[in-house]
Design an enzyme around this catalytic site. Structure first.
Site, PDB file in Angstrom:
ATOM      1  N   ASP A 103       7.466   5.475   2.090  1.00  0.00           N
ATOM      2  CA  ASP A 103       6.180   5.851   1.646  1.00  0.00           C
ATOM      3  C   ASP A 103       5.259   6.781   2.840  1.00  0.00           C
ATOM      4  O   ASP A 103       4.081   7.196   2.807  1.00  0.00           O
ATOM      5  CB  ASP A 103       5.119   4.678   1.378  1.00  0.00           C
ATOM      6  N   HIS A 149      15.401   3.136   0.622  1.00  0.00           N
ATOM      7  CA  HIS A 149      15.913   2.752   1.963  1.00  0.00           C
ATOM      8  C   HIS A 149      17.201   2.669   1.981  1.00  0.00           C
ATOM      9  O   HIS A 149      18.262   3.198   2.697  1.00  0.00           O
ATOM     10  CB  HIS A 149      15.172   1.568   2.664  1.00  0.00           C
ATOM     11  N   LYS A 196       8.056  11.441   2.507  1.00  0.00           N
ATOM     12  CA  LYS A 196       9.332  12.310   2.346  1.00  0.00           C
ATOM     13  C   LYS A 196       9.552  12.971   1.218  1.00  0.00           C
ATOM     14  O   LYS A 196       9.856  14.050   1.132  1.00  0.00           O
ATOM     15  CB  LYS A 196      10.621  11.525   2.528  1.00  0.00           C
ATOM     16  N   THR A 197       9.484  12.489   0.006  1.00  0.00           N
ATOM     17  CA  THR A 197       9.535  13.169  -1.390  1.00  0.00           C
ATOM     18  C   THR A 197       8.271  14.144  -1.655  1.00  0.00           C
ATOM     19  O   THR A 197       8.658  15.170  -2.100  1.00  0.00           O
ATOM     20  CB  THR A 197       9.273  12.140  -2.416  1.00  0.00           C
TER      21      THR A 197
HETATM   22  P1  GDP Z   1       8.389   8.568   0.707  1.00  0.00           P
HETATM   23  O1  GDP Z   1       8.635   7.118   0.020  1.00  0.00           O
HETATM   24  O2  GDP Z   1       8.524   8.582   2.065  1.00  0.00           O
HETATM   25  O3  GDP Z   1       9.194   9.422  -0.281  1.00  0.00           O
HETATM   26  O4  GDP Z   1       6.648   8.932   0.154  1.00  0.00           O
HETATM   27  P2  GDP Z   1       6.277   9.481  -0.833  1.00  0.00           P
HETATM   28  O5  GDP Z   1       6.479  11.128  -0.705  1.00  0.00           O
HETATM   29  O6  GDP Z   1       6.523   8.935  -2.112  1.00  0.00           O
HETATM   30  O7  GDP Z   1       4.779   9.398  -0.332  1.00  0.00           O
HETATM   31  C1  GDP Z   1       3.876   7.947  -0.414  1.00  0.00           C
HETATM   32  C2  GDP Z   1       2.675   8.104  -0.848  1.00  0.00           C
HETATM   33  O8  GDP Z   1       1.930   8.735   0.154  1.00  0.00           O
HETATM   34  C3  GDP Z   1       2.313   8.944  -2.314  1.00  0.00           C
HETATM   35  O9  GDP Z   1       1.320   8.049  -2.943  1.00  0.00           O
HETATM   36  C4  GDP Z   1       1.845  10.143  -1.749  1.00  0.00           C
HETATM   37  O10 GDP Z   1       1.156  10.685  -2.691  1.00  0.00           O
HETATM   38  C5  GDP Z   1       1.195   9.689  -0.459  1.00  0.00           C
HETATM   39  N1  GDP Z   1       0.969  11.110   0.440  1.00  0.00           N
HETATM   40  C6  GDP Z   1       2.244  11.921   0.770  1.00  0.00           C
HETATM   41  N2  GDP Z   1       1.823  12.961   1.670  1.00  0.00           N
HETATM   42  C7  GDP Z   1       0.458  12.651   1.897  1.00  0.00           C
HETATM   43  C8  GDP Z   1      -0.380  13.242   2.545  1.00  0.00           C
HETATM   44  O11 GDP Z   1      -0.294  14.183   3.407  1.00  0.00           O
HETATM   45  N3  GDP Z   1      -1.688  12.588   2.620  1.00  0.00           N
HETATM   46  C9  GDP Z   1      -1.875  11.450   1.876  1.00  0.00           C
HETATM   47  N4  GDP Z   1      -3.297  11.179   1.966  1.00  0.00           N
HETATM   48  N5  GDP Z   1      -1.326  10.976   1.030  1.00  0.00           N
HETATM   49  C10 GDP Z   1       0.144  11.328   0.955  1.00  0.00           C
HETATM   50 MG    MG Z   2      10.582   9.173  -1.677  1.00  0.00          MG
END
Ligand code: GDP
Ligand code: MG
Length: 393
Positions: free
Chosen positions: A21, A84, A24-25
């Site tokens: 979260d 993960h 990354k994606t």
């Molecule tokens: P991952 O698990 O690392 O791949 O994370 P995700 O890309 O799925 O992002 C997790 C959550 O964080 C999602 O609800 C995204 O919309 C949110 N998110 C990602 N980048 C940002 C950002 O720059 N600002 C905010 N406020 N939320 C973000």
């Molecule tokens: Mg992801």
């Protein structure tokens, strides 16, 4: 099947790394969004990337998305995993073949447990260069917080073996993806930092020659023909080679000739399946499982540390846990070698689905180095995958 790209630019694989979260994606999607405006990528939606297909090719189920983009100088595959566990399996099995990483840290939280685990593991499996994207600055009200995050990230980089002065770019992947021009600039900065900071990996061809012997056949009066696939480097007739591993002593000789499909080769290259005529060599001196290598380039070892992943029952692995001194077979390239597993003090049992660091003591030496991949087998079936992280002896 993965797409085949056509590009004359050098290729680099970059893995996203970081806690769940942290973005990354979203960042992966934002990078393609920004580069698509320059005709240097096909824009990929978040959902497309996150719905990565399950790969079962290696007997292990790993979900990974490979997303392409280009810059002026290089061609990239960005590797993003949904979970993960997928990152762990990907790094341990070498499925990703990452040459570098983009560490994504939520700037409102700093590095978390999985950030640390990814950094540790990535470094152990040979990912030496990273660039950091401190994400979600849109939700950080207190700008002093950003200085703290920078300091904390530098500390983590140093602790896990990376250059603490690796570039750190602050931004918001989500805002960039939504078209915020200022944030798109931040993504461009990141893309630039990756271009400059993560070196192009050396080509397999430029590395020292290495082939693991699959089979051998003696030719009366001439020597022995050893067959196998060239792992790296090149070999020309007349060059000296060393036979390393399985036997206690190394053996140096000359490659009189090399052939493929019964045709003489002027030069053998990576991935060629070749037969090499080894001057004055007996079959016993060129056993299956030994390495045929450029002299001095690799040594044989019996004891090492490794990061391993133990397959689950569903992946065809064991149904039950095992304990210390468990003795399966270790499959390196072309040889099955018996060995014993030594567990860390605090680990009593290892369950299917676990990943951990352990020691292996083999009964015969094998030509390996840090980063060599192997399988753990039992009665001919794979029950684990590992990568050598440290040579002990
Ligand atoms: P991952 O698990 O690392 O791949 O994370 P995700 O890309 O799925 O992002 C997790 C959550 O964080 C999602 O609800 C995204 O919309 C949110 N998110 C990602 N980048 C940002 C950002 O720059 N600002 C905010 N406020 N939320 C973000
Ligand atoms: Mg992801």
């Amino acid at each position: 099947k993965k797409e085949v790209y056509e590009s004359s630019k050098p290729h680099v694989n970059i893995a996203t790394l970081g806690h769940v979260d942290h973005g990354k994606t979203t960042l992966t999607s934002a990078i393609t969004h920004v580069q698509s405006k320059k005709n240097k990528a096909k824009s990929r939606k978040y959902e497309e990337i996150d719905a990565a297909p399950e790969e079962r090719a290696r007997g292990i189920t790993i979900k990974t998305a490979h997303v392409e983009y280009e810059t002026d100088t290089r061609h990239y595959a960005l590797i993003d995993c949904p979970g993960h566990a997928d990152y762990i399996k990907n790094l341990i099995t070498g499925a990703a073949q990452a040459n570098g990483g983009i560490v994504v840290v939520d700037a409102s939280q700093g590095g978390q447990e999985q950030t640390k685990e990814h950094l540790l593991l990535a470094n152990q499996v040979g990912v030496k260069d990273v660039v950091v994207f401190a994400n979600k600055i849109d939700v950080v009200a207190d700008k002093e917080m950003l200085d703290l995050v920078k300091e904390e990230v530098e500390g983590l980089l140093e602790k896990y073996g990376f250059n603490k002065n690796s570039p750190i770019i602050f931004g918001s992947a989500k805002k960039a993806l939504e078209g915020d021009a200022e944030q798109e600039k931040k993504i461009e900065e990141l893309i630039d930092a990756v271009d400059k900071h993560i070196p192009t990996p050396p080509s397999d061809e430029s590395k020292p020659f290495l082939m693991y012997i699959e089979d051998n056949m003696s030719i009366t009066g001439r020597g022995t023909v050893a067959t196998g696939k060239v792992e790296r480097g090149t070999l020309k007739p007349g060059e000296e080679v060393e036979i390393v591993g399985i036997n206690a002593e190394k053996f140096k000789t000359k490659a009189t000739s090399a052939e493929m499909f019964h045709k003489e080769l002027k030069e053998a290259k990576p991935n060629f399946n070749i037969g090499v005529l080894l001057q004055g060599t007996t079959r016993e001196q060129a056993p299956r499982g030994a390495a045929l290598a450029k002299p001095g380039s690799i040594n044989a070892h019996k004891k090492f540390e490794a990061q391993v992943y133990i397959l689950t029952k569903d992946e065809g692995g064991r149904h039950t846990p095992f304990e210390a001194d468990y003795s399966p077979q270790f499959y390196f390239y072309t040889s099955d070698i018996s060995g014993t597993i030594k567990l860390p003090e605090d680990k009593k049992v290892v369950k299917p689905g676990d990943d951990l660091s352990l020691q292996v003591h083999l009964i015969h030496p094998v030509a390996i180095e840090v980063n060599s991949a192997f399988s753990i087998r039992e009665g001919g079936r794979t029950i684990g995958k590992g990568v050598v992280t440290k040579i002990i002896e």
